[in-house]
Design an enzyme around this catalytic site. Structure first.
Site, mmCIF file in Angstrom:
data_model
loop_
_atom_site.group_PDB
_atom_site.id
_atom_site.type_symbol
_atom_site.label_atom_id
_atom_site.label_comp_id
_atom_site.label_asym_id
_atom_site.label_seq_id
_atom_site.Cartn_x
_atom_site.Cartn_y
_atom_site.Cartn_z
ATOM 1 C CG HIS A 142 -1.009 0.690 2.770
ATOM 2 N ND1 HIS A 142 -1.810 0.874 1.667
ATOM 3 C CD2 HIS A 142 -0.929 1.904 3.351
ATOM 4 C CE1 HIS A 142 -2.201 2.127 1.603
ATOM 5 N NE2 HIS A 142 -1.679 2.769 2.617
ATOM 6 C CG ASP B 88 4.692 6.719 1.032
ATOM 7 O OD1 ASP B 88 4.667 7.917 1.364
ATOM 8 O OD2 ASP B 88 3.842 5.895 1.412
#
Ligand code: GLP
Length: 241
Positions: A138, A67
Protein backbone atom coordinates in the site's frame (compact mmCIF):
# COMPACT_ATOMS: atom_id res chain seq x y z
CA UNK A 1 12.63 4.52 -11.81
CA UNK A 2 15.90 5.49 -10.18
CA UNK A 3 16.93 3.18 -7.36
CA UNK A 4 19.48 4.32 -4.79
CA UNK A 5 21.02 1.57 -2.70
CA UNK A 6 21.73 2.76 0.84
CA UNK A 7 23.98 0.82 3.16
CA UNK A 8 21.63 1.12 6.13
CA UNK A 9 18.75 3.16 7.56
CA UNK A 10 21.01 6.09 8.48
CA UNK A 11 22.41 6.29 4.97
CA UNK A 12 18.91 5.91 3.50
CA UNK A 13 17.61 8.78 5.64
CA UNK A 14 20.50 11.01 4.63
CA UNK A 15 20.07 10.28 0.91
CA UNK A 16 16.29 10.86 1.04
CA UNK A 17 16.65 14.06 3.08
CA UNK A 18 19.18 15.35 0.55
CA UNK A 19 16.61 14.99 -2.23
CA UNK A 20 14.04 16.93 -0.17
CA UNK A 21 16.65 19.54 0.74
CA UNK A 22 17.47 20.03 -2.95
CA UNK A 23 13.76 20.49 -3.70
CA UNK A 24 13.37 23.11 -0.97
CA UNK A 25 16.48 25.00 -2.07
CA UNK A 26 15.50 24.91 -5.77
CA UNK A 27 11.94 26.02 -5.09
CA UNK A 28 11.54 27.62 -1.64
CA UNK A 29 7.75 27.83 -2.00
CA UNK A 30 7.40 24.20 -3.06
CA UNK A 31 4.63 21.85 -2.01
CA UNK A 32 5.86 18.72 -0.29
CA UNK A 33 3.66 15.66 -0.12
CA UNK A 34 4.53 14.04 3.20
CA UNK A 35 4.14 10.59 4.72
CA UNK A 36 4.01 8.96 8.14
CA UNK A 37 5.17 5.54 9.35
CA UNK A 38 8.58 4.61 10.70
CA UNK A 39 10.38 4.74 7.34
CA UNK A 40 10.53 8.56 6.94
CA UNK A 41 11.35 9.34 10.59
CA UNK A 42 15.13 9.38 9.99
CA UNK A 43 14.62 11.57 6.92
CA UNK A 44 12.68 14.09 9.02
CA UNK A 45 15.42 14.00 11.68
CA UNK A 46 18.01 14.89 9.04
CA UNK A 47 15.89 17.78 7.75
CA UNK A 48 15.52 19.10 11.31
CA UNK A 49 19.29 18.84 11.80
CA UNK A 50 19.95 20.80 8.60
CA UNK A 51 17.33 23.37 9.52
CA UNK A 52 19.06 23.91 12.87
CA UNK A 53 22.66 23.82 11.62
CA UNK A 54 22.47 25.12 8.06
CA UNK A 55 19.37 27.31 8.10
CA UNK A 56 17.47 25.06 5.69
CA UNK A 57 14.46 27.33 5.29
CA UNK A 58 10.89 25.98 5.26
CA UNK A 59 9.17 29.34 5.76
CA UNK A 60 7.59 29.32 2.30
CA UNK A 61 7.00 25.57 2.02
CA UNK A 62 3.52 24.04 2.13
CA UNK A 63 2.80 20.39 2.81
CA UNK A 64 0.01 17.94 2.09
CA UNK A 65 -0.02 14.65 3.95
CA UNK A 66 -1.19 11.39 2.49
CA UNK A 67 -3.63 10.14 5.07
CA UNK A 68 -5.19 10.19 8.52
CA UNK A 69 -6.99 7.68 10.71
CA UNK A 70 -10.73 8.27 10.83
CA UNK A 71 -11.94 9.29 14.28
CA UNK A 72 -8.66 10.33 15.92
CA UNK A 73 -8.30 13.86 17.27
CA UNK A 74 -5.25 15.88 16.14
CA UNK A 75 -3.86 15.76 19.69
CA UNK A 76 -4.17 11.97 19.92
CA UNK A 77 -0.54 10.73 19.94
CA UNK A 78 -1.46 8.04 17.38
CA UNK A 79 -2.97 10.50 14.90
CA UNK A 80 -0.95 11.39 11.85
CA UNK A 81 -1.40 15.12 12.55
CA UNK A 82 0.26 14.60 15.94
CA UNK A 83 2.99 12.50 14.27
CA UNK A 84 3.77 15.24 11.75
CA UNK A 85 3.78 17.98 14.38
CA UNK A 86 6.08 16.15 16.76
CA UNK A 87 8.38 14.47 14.21
CA UNK A 88 8.84 17.47 11.91
CA UNK A 89 6.67 20.59 11.97
CA UNK A 90 7.37 21.61 15.60
CA UNK A 91 11.11 21.62 14.86
CA UNK A 92 11.31 23.59 11.60
CA UNK A 93 10.11 27.02 10.54
CA UNK A 94 7.16 25.83 8.44
CA UNK A 95 3.92 27.81 8.72
CA UNK A 96 1.59 25.21 10.24
CA UNK A 97 -1.43 26.86 8.67
CA UNK A 98 -0.02 25.65 5.35
CA UNK A 99 0.42 22.04 6.48
CA UNK A 100 -2.51 19.83 5.54
CA UNK A 101 -3.60 16.44 6.87
CA UNK A 102 -7.08 14.96 6.21
CA UNK A 103 -9.58 15.82 8.91
CA UNK A 104 -9.96 12.55 10.80
CA UNK A 105 -12.65 14.10 12.97
CA UNK A 106 -15.04 14.82 10.11
CA UNK A 107 -17.74 12.15 10.53
CA UNK A 108 -19.15 12.75 7.05
CA UNK A 109 -16.64 10.82 4.98
CA UNK A 110 -17.83 12.26 1.65
CA UNK A 111 -17.26 15.76 2.99
CA UNK A 112 -13.87 14.92 4.50
CA UNK A 113 -12.68 13.50 1.17
CA UNK A 114 -14.17 16.26 -0.99
CA UNK A 115 -12.63 18.94 1.26
CA UNK A 116 -9.22 17.30 0.99
CA UNK A 117 -9.43 16.95 -2.80
CA UNK A 118 -10.16 20.68 -2.95
CA UNK A 119 -7.06 21.40 -0.89
CA UNK A 120 -4.97 19.25 -3.26
CA UNK A 121 -6.59 20.84 -6.34
CA UNK A 122 -6.17 24.41 -5.05
CA UNK A 123 -2.55 23.84 -4.06
CA UNK A 124 -1.50 23.84 -7.70
CA UNK A 125 0.16 20.42 -7.44
CA UNK A 126 2.64 18.59 -5.26
CA UNK A 127 6.25 19.13 -6.33
CA UNK A 128 7.75 16.21 -4.44
CA UNK A 129 5.76 13.38 -2.89
CA UNK A 130 7.43 11.31 -0.19
CA UNK A 131 6.09 7.77 0.27
CA UNK A 132 6.67 4.81 2.53
CA UNK A 133 5.62 1.32 1.49
CA UNK A 134 3.21 -0.95 3.36
CA UNK A 135 3.99 -4.66 3.70
CA UNK A 136 1.11 -5.40 1.33
CA UNK A 137 2.27 -2.79 -1.19
CA UNK A 138 0.00 0.00 0.00
CA UNK A 139 0.91 3.64 -0.50
CA UNK A 140 -0.82 6.13 1.76
CA UNK A 141 -3.63 3.84 2.87
CA UNK A 142 -4.47 2.65 -0.65
CA UNK A 143 -4.87 -1.01 0.16
CA UNK A 144 -4.75 -3.90 -2.38
CA UNK A 145 -8.04 -3.81 -4.30
CA UNK A 146 -9.69 -4.61 -7.62
CA UNK A 147 -8.99 -1.16 -9.01
CA UNK A 148 -6.87 1.91 -8.35
CA UNK A 149 -8.94 4.48 -6.43
CA UNK A 150 -8.54 7.95 -7.97
CA UNK A 151 -9.18 10.57 -5.34
CA UNK A 152 -9.30 10.93 -1.56
CA UNK A 153 -11.51 8.23 -0.09
CA UNK A 154 -12.42 6.48 3.12
CA UNK A 155 -10.79 3.07 3.31
CA UNK A 156 -11.33 -0.02 5.45
CA UNK A 157 -7.87 -0.94 6.63
CA UNK A 158 -6.63 -4.40 5.63
CA UNK A 159 -6.13 -6.87 8.51
CA UNK A 160 -2.38 -6.95 7.68
CA UNK A 161 -2.21 -3.14 8.01
CA UNK A 162 -4.02 -3.20 11.35
CA UNK A 163 -1.59 -5.89 12.46
CA UNK A 164 1.47 -3.93 11.23
CA UNK A 165 0.33 -0.67 12.82
CA UNK A 166 -0.80 -2.09 16.19
CA UNK A 167 2.76 -1.59 17.50
CA UNK A 168 1.96 2.13 17.80
CA UNK A 169 -1.19 1.52 19.90
CA UNK A 170 -1.78 0.05 23.36
CA UNK A 171 -3.62 -2.88 21.77
CA UNK A 172 -4.86 -4.05 18.39
CA UNK A 173 -8.42 -3.18 19.42
CA UNK A 174 -7.42 0.49 19.58
CA UNK A 175 -6.23 0.66 15.96
CA UNK A 176 -8.88 2.56 13.98
CA UNK A 177 -10.50 0.37 11.32
CA UNK A 178 -10.83 3.16 8.78
CA UNK A 179 -8.77 6.01 7.39
CA UNK A 180 -9.03 8.86 4.92
CA UNK A 181 -6.35 8.62 2.25
CA UNK A 182 -5.31 10.46 -0.87
CA UNK A 183 -6.11 8.36 -3.92
CA UNK A 184 -3.70 6.92 -6.44
CA UNK A 185 -4.41 9.66 -8.97
CA UNK A 186 -3.63 12.36 -6.40
CA UNK A 187 -0.32 10.63 -5.67
CA UNK A 188 0.55 10.03 -9.32
CA UNK A 189 0.04 13.68 -10.36
CA UNK A 190 2.94 14.76 -8.13
CA UNK A 191 5.81 16.04 -10.27
CA UNK A 192 8.37 13.87 -8.48
CA UNK A 193 7.97 10.90 -6.17
CA UNK A 194 10.46 9.72 -3.56
CA UNK A 195 9.94 6.32 -1.89
CA UNK A 196 11.84 5.26 1.23
CA UNK A 197 11.99 1.54 2.03
CA UNK A 198 13.90 -0.10 4.83
CA UNK A 199 14.34 -3.61 6.22
CA UNK A 200 14.30 -7.22 5.10
CA UNK A 201 10.59 -7.51 5.87
CA UNK A 202 9.94 -5.19 2.89
CA UNK A 203 12.24 -7.07 0.45
CA UNK A 204 9.54 -9.29 -1.16
CA UNK A 205 7.04 -6.52 -1.64
CA UNK A 206 9.67 -4.10 -2.98
CA UNK A 207 10.72 -6.71 -5.55
CA UNK A 208 7.06 -6.99 -6.68
CA UNK A 209 6.65 -3.20 -6.79
CA UNK A 210 9.68 -2.74 -9.04
CA UNK A 211 9.71 -5.93 -11.15
CA UNK A 212 6.17 -7.32 -10.98
CA UNK A 213 3.12 -6.51 -13.06
CA UNK A 214 1.28 -3.21 -12.53
CA UNK A 215 -1.77 -4.30 -10.58
CA UNK A 216 -4.09 -2.78 -7.95
CA UNK A 217 -3.34 -5.89 -5.88
CA UNK A 218 0.08 -4.25 -5.35
CA UNK A 219 -0.92 -0.56 -5.29
CA UNK A 220 2.66 0.79 -5.36
CA UNK A 221 3.33 -1.08 -8.63
CA UNK A 222 1.60 1.80 -10.41
CA UNK A 223 4.69 3.89 -9.66
CA UNK A 224 6.31 2.07 -12.61
CA UNK A 225 4.14 4.31 -14.82
CA UNK A 226 5.29 7.60 -13.27
CA UNK A 227 8.02 9.48 -15.11
CA UNK A 228 10.07 10.63 -12.13
CA UNK A 229 10.28 8.15 -9.26
CA UNK A 230 13.29 7.71 -7.00
CA UNK A 231 13.38 4.78 -4.61
CA UNK A 232 15.87 4.97 -1.76
CA UNK A 233 16.17 1.59 -0.09
CA UNK A 234 18.66 -0.07 2.19
CA UNK A 235 20.57 -3.28 1.41
CA UNK A 236 18.09 -5.35 3.42
CA UNK A 237 15.06 -4.05 1.51
CA UNK A 238 16.87 -4.62 -1.79
CA UNK A 239 18.06 -8.11 -0.85
CA UNK A 240 15.59 -9.82 -3.23
CA UNK A 241 16.50 -7.66 -6.22
C1 GLP B 1 1.14 3.34 7.25
C2 GLP B 1 1.01 4.61 6.43
C3 GLP B 1 1.78 4.53 5.15
C4 GLP B 1 3.18 4.01 5.42
C5 GLP B 1 3.08 2.62 5.96
C6 GLP B 1 4.42 1.94 6.17
O1 GLP B 1 0.21 2.38 6.94
N1 GLP B 1 -0.34 4.93 6.12
O2 GLP B 1 1.82 5.80 4.53
O3 GLP B 1 3.94 4.02 4.25
O4 GLP B 1 2.40 2.73 7.21
O5 GLP B 1 4.89 2.22 7.44
P1 GLP B 1 6.33 1.89 7.95
O6 GLP B 1 7.22 2.88 7.32
O7 GLP B 1 6.25 2.08 9.45
O8 GLP B 1 6.63 0.49 7.57
Amino acid sequence: MKIYRATDYKDLSCKAANIIRAQVIMKPDCILGLATGSSPVGTYEKLIEWHEKDDLDFSKVSSINLDEYRGLTPDNPQSYRYFMNTKLFDHINIDKSRTFVPNGLEPDSDKACKDYDEIIENSGGVDLQLLGLGHNGHIGFNEPADNFPCNTHCVDLAPSTIDANKRFFASEAEVPRQAYTMGIRSIMIAKKILVVVSGEDKASILQKVICGPVTPQVPASILQLHGDVTIVADEAALSKM
